[in-house]
Each structure stands twice: as C-alpha cells, then as structure tokens.
Design a protein around this motif. Sequence first.
Motif, mmCIF file in Angstrom:
data_model
loop_
_atom_site.group_PDB
_atom_site.id
_atom_site.type_symbol
_atom_site.label_atom_id
_atom_site.label_comp_id
_atom_site.label_asym_id
_atom_site.label_seq_id
_atom_site.Cartn_x
_atom_site.Cartn_y
_atom_site.Cartn_z
ATOM 1 N N THR A 132 -16.208 2.963 -44.112
ATOM 2 C CA THR A 132 -15.007 3.313 -43.354
ATOM 3 C C THR A 132 -14.614 4.767 -43.602
ATOM 4 O O THR A 132 -14.336 5.532 -42.664
ATOM 5 N N GLY A 136 -15.122 7.522 -40.647
ATOM 6 C CA GLY A 136 -13.856 8.020 -40.133
ATOM 7 C C GLY A 136 -13.657 9.502 -40.363
ATOM 8 O O GLY A 136 -13.180 10.218 -39.474
ATOM 9 N N CYS A 247 -7.214 3.899 -39.747
ATOM 10 C CA CYS A 247 -8.040 2.734 -40.070
ATOM 11 C C CYS A 247 -7.194 1.581 -40.594
ATOM 12 O O CYS A 247 -7.714 0.488 -40.828
#
Length: 339
Positions: A132, A136, A247
């Motif tokens: 993540t 990201g 996120c």
Amino acid sequence: MSDQMSRITLARRPEGAPVQDDFKLETGALPEPGKGEVLIEVTHLSLDPYMRGRMDDAKSYAESLEIGDTMTGQGVGRVLKSNADDFAEGDTVTGMTGWASHATLPASVLRKLDGSVPASTALGVLGMPGLTGWVGLHKYGNPKAGETLVVGAATGPVGSMVGQLAKSLGLRTVAIAGGEEKCRIATETFGFDAAIDHHAHDDAKSLRAAIAEAAPDGVDIYWENVAGQLIEAVLPLMNVHGRIPICGMVAWYGGDNIAEENQLPAMWRSILVNRLQVTGFIIFDHWDEFPEFLADVGPKVEAGEISYLEDVAEGLENAPEAFIAMLKGGNMGKQVVKL
C-alpha cells in the motif's frame, strides 16, 4: 495433530467502535482439504484497520461479513496436508486464512515463503501494508526530491513504509504519531526528519501550527490514512499542485463526524484554490504490482535498509482486544497475533 480448530466470528454488527461482545470465539472440527487445496495451521494473523469496514452492512469495495462468519484477514502458517502439487507438508505459506487456528485454501491463492526473512513480515512490511505504501507513494504521491511529505500514523506499517521511501528519494519527511514514544521511534527507527505528537494538541489549529513549524516550505504530499483532526490541520498548509493519496480514514471508521457539513466547504475550497490532486485508492486493485514491489523492497528489508516494527499479541482469543486497541492507536508497529 488436534482434530479441532478455533476461530473468531462476527457475533453482531458494531455500533460505533467495536467492543468485545461484537466477536465470538468458536471451536469446531478440523477442516479437510479438497482437491487442489491445502490445510494450514496458522502461526500468525494480521490485524488491519480495513477489517472494521467489513463488520458493517454497508456498500463498499468488498462484501460485508455476515453474522457468524469468520473474521476476515491474512495469515501465515505451516502446511499440514496438501492435495496440491506445488505445496508439501511443512511448507510455510501465506493467504487469507481469517481469524482462525486452521484454514483450508486453494493452492492458487497461496504464496510460499522462502524463509529469508521472518514469516510474519509477509503480513506487514512485505505484505499488503507495505505494498500500500509503495504503490500509493510512487503512483499517486509522485514524490520529487526537495519536497515535503506529511504522514499520519507514521509508526504503523503503511506510514513507516511511506516515510522511509520518501526519505530515500530526498524528501523532507514529517511524522504525525500518538505519544512521545511513537515520535521517538518515528525519528530514530524510521528516519523521519521531524515528528509531532498529535496527543499534545487539542484542536486542528494547534496541530496546524506545529506542522507548519516542521514544514516551513509547506506540504507537497499529505499521506491520508487517518482523517479527522489531522486532515483539517494539514489542508490549509498544502502547496499548489500538492498531492493527497487516500488509503484510509481510521479516525472515522466508527462513523463519528464523518460528514460534518461545516467542515466540507472549507476543505473543498482548499482543494480548488491549491489545485490539489486528491486520489483515493484501494490496494486490492494493485495486486498485479506485488512481484515488482517484492523485487524492490524485499532485498532492502533483508539488508536492514528498510526498518519495521511488529506489535505481537499472544493467542487467538486475544485478537479482538488487540484489534480494538489498534483502532484507537494502541499498537506500536504492525499489529500481529501469534497463535
């Protein structure tokens, strides 16, 4: 080998923040693997904020759990029985086992671990949280040397990955964390240039002043995984053409203050005036990038170039307590349960 297994199920839907009575510990017969499946004895479970959303009966990017379902989640464990050609008894694997002592899963959804780093890293720094942060930052943060990044929950597995990657690319990195000890870890373990204890600030205005002092050239990238008071504090400090990858919003997972209308106009205006790029993303849309992530980050973790912390709770029965505490910031690093 025992012929019994244990699991944690969703006993009822939470009203606001989860409590112990929302979970139930159950025992039952050990499952048998079918054709192409393996039976796994789980050794470690991952606890992650996204699991809170699965407990609600609301439309989202993934299906909600039903009452009585095993709590969802990734696990690591040993293969006890295999009906699949590519897996043998004793292999260490990871997959979506749920909160359970054992699981049967198709071989096609499992990944074999090679033992070069502790198996539990597949749940954190070299798992979904690490991916993540990596995806990201690179894809939606578009970092450039000399810029300033602010990240909340900075000592968690996502925030610490983002901070370390950004620092290696030449950015000034500012950590927001809860408590003096977490701030110390942010700078000493994860290399942030500055760390701010949000517990020391009663409102967004006070927190904003502290961030402005730590980021005198403004904020180019704000990594959003907290929301709440932090987004109120940061938005006015964003530079023109700043980027905000989103996120998560753990401060609002209980449903509190998620739509305070008095905040929205000012927030929306900041996005317009500063021409901000605000991008929500779900990591499950990016699993095809996992091999590239492992190839890049795996050797750095093995060499000690990327640091990580794990907060380990002991025993499946203690998973709910650890999960409840994690959502309130009670963990120090990646929250794992050791069975």
